[in-house]
Scaffold this active site. Sequence first.
Site, PDB file in Angstrom:
ATOM      1  N   TYR A 107       0.839  -1.205   0.000  1.00  0.00           N
ATOM      2  CA  TYR A 107       0.000   0.000   0.000  1.00  0.00           C
ATOM      3  C   TYR A 107       0.869   1.250   0.000  1.00  0.00           C
ATOM      4  O   TYR A 107       0.650   2.179  -0.785  1.00  0.00           O
ATOM      5  CB  TYR A 107      -0.907  -0.029   1.229  1.00  0.00           C
ATOM      6  CG  TYR A 107      -1.802   1.173   1.405  1.00  0.00           C
ATOM      7  CD1 TYR A 107      -3.089   1.186   0.864  1.00  0.00           C
ATOM      8  CD2 TYR A 107      -1.386   2.280   2.142  1.00  0.00           C
ATOM      9  CE1 TYR A 107      -3.925   2.282   1.041  1.00  0.00           C
ATOM     10  CE2 TYR A 107      -2.210   3.382   2.320  1.00  0.00           C
ATOM     11  CZ  TYR A 107      -3.473   3.376   1.777  1.00  0.00           C
ATOM     12  OH  TYR A 107      -4.291   4.466   1.959  1.00  0.00           O
ATOM     13  N   LYS A 121       1.188   4.144  -2.958  1.00  0.00           N
ATOM     14  CA  LYS A 121       0.917   5.560  -2.704  1.00  0.00           C
ATOM     15  C   LYS A 121       2.129   6.417  -3.073  1.00  0.00           C
ATOM     16  O   LYS A 121       1.974   7.548  -3.549  1.00  0.00           O
ATOM     17  CB  LYS A 121       0.502   5.770  -1.253  1.00  0.00           C
ATOM     18  CG  LYS A 121      -0.839   5.129  -0.893  1.00  0.00           C
ATOM     19  CD  LYS A 121      -1.990   5.703  -1.715  1.00  0.00           C
ATOM     20  CE  LYS A 121      -3.341   5.176  -1.262  1.00  0.00           C
ATOM     21  NZ  LYS A 121      -4.473   5.785  -1.977  1.00  0.00           N
TER      22      LYS A 121
END
Length: 329
Positions: free
Chosen positions: A194, A198
């Site tokens: 994740y 990002k």
Amino acid sequence: MIPRWQPASIPLLLHLDTLRCHHVSVQPPRATMTSLNIKEEDIPRLDGKVVVISGGASGIGLAAANIFARAGAKIFLFDCNPPDSGEAPENSTFIKADITSWAELKAAFAQAGHVDIAVANAGVSEEQPYFEDTFDEQGELKEPGFAVVDVNFKGTVMFTKLAVSYMRKQGKGGSVVITASATGYAPEQNLPVYSAIKSGLVGLVRSLRSTLPRFDISINAVAPAATITKLLPMDIAGPLMAAGLPVSSAHMVGLAVVYSAVARQPRMVETYGKENVLDLESKWNGRTILTLGEHYTELEEKLADLRPVWFGWRNTDLTKKQQATADFR
């Protein structure tokens, strides 16, 4: 009134004489930390503007939708499920769309018909511990799921491509805002994939910020830290708040999203390639707003100004010369 950025500067002590190579042509960095004071009453009227928001049925996307709507914009909410009853603004339309499906996204944009502001907000959290071994029925190492990659990165890239395509065809410019994350700058060890994705979304903003302005299109990101949404429900956020740690509301982050779409700036984040004018008043572009509790900080300008320090003076100079040589504009 279009909000204009007013910096709150905190000088950094840099021993530039020991860092600068005298044969390098880069300019000394403007080392400042920039806090923002964003208020909803500073958002200009957006009557007649069309806003499309992926992941718009809840959380940050829905909060931004309500702020846009109060400013007079027409809203299209792209999501897999509709908003809860009574939560969506009156001047909004829900369109069922899976952000990982090119066909569904194309159909959603076609239904909207026109796009002035596009918010790539849809996202999911990491679905399993990626680097822990899990096994199938035969005892073989199991392939991990890739929903976090497909939704958060692939879906965002496809959404952005469609938004830019519509804005270019319309010939009236526009604004793209991407919901990144504080983990893109300060990775979370429990969310390695994740966090990496990002970081990639921040990289997408950096890569497009020098080319999209040719079409009067801006691109920016918002990087929320802990925020109360379905990804961080109150039962998890509560202990953070009890410990005195900052937690943002979805409205706080949504306001940063709206600001990013409508604000203006007195200078660019950085020059690229053949560009040589930094102090150019224009749309807010190529920037990321960190939301931490009730505090907003713009991150990209400082990082760009300090590039000679962390990337190296010589490396910065030669890289800029390479970019100028290959600049296709």
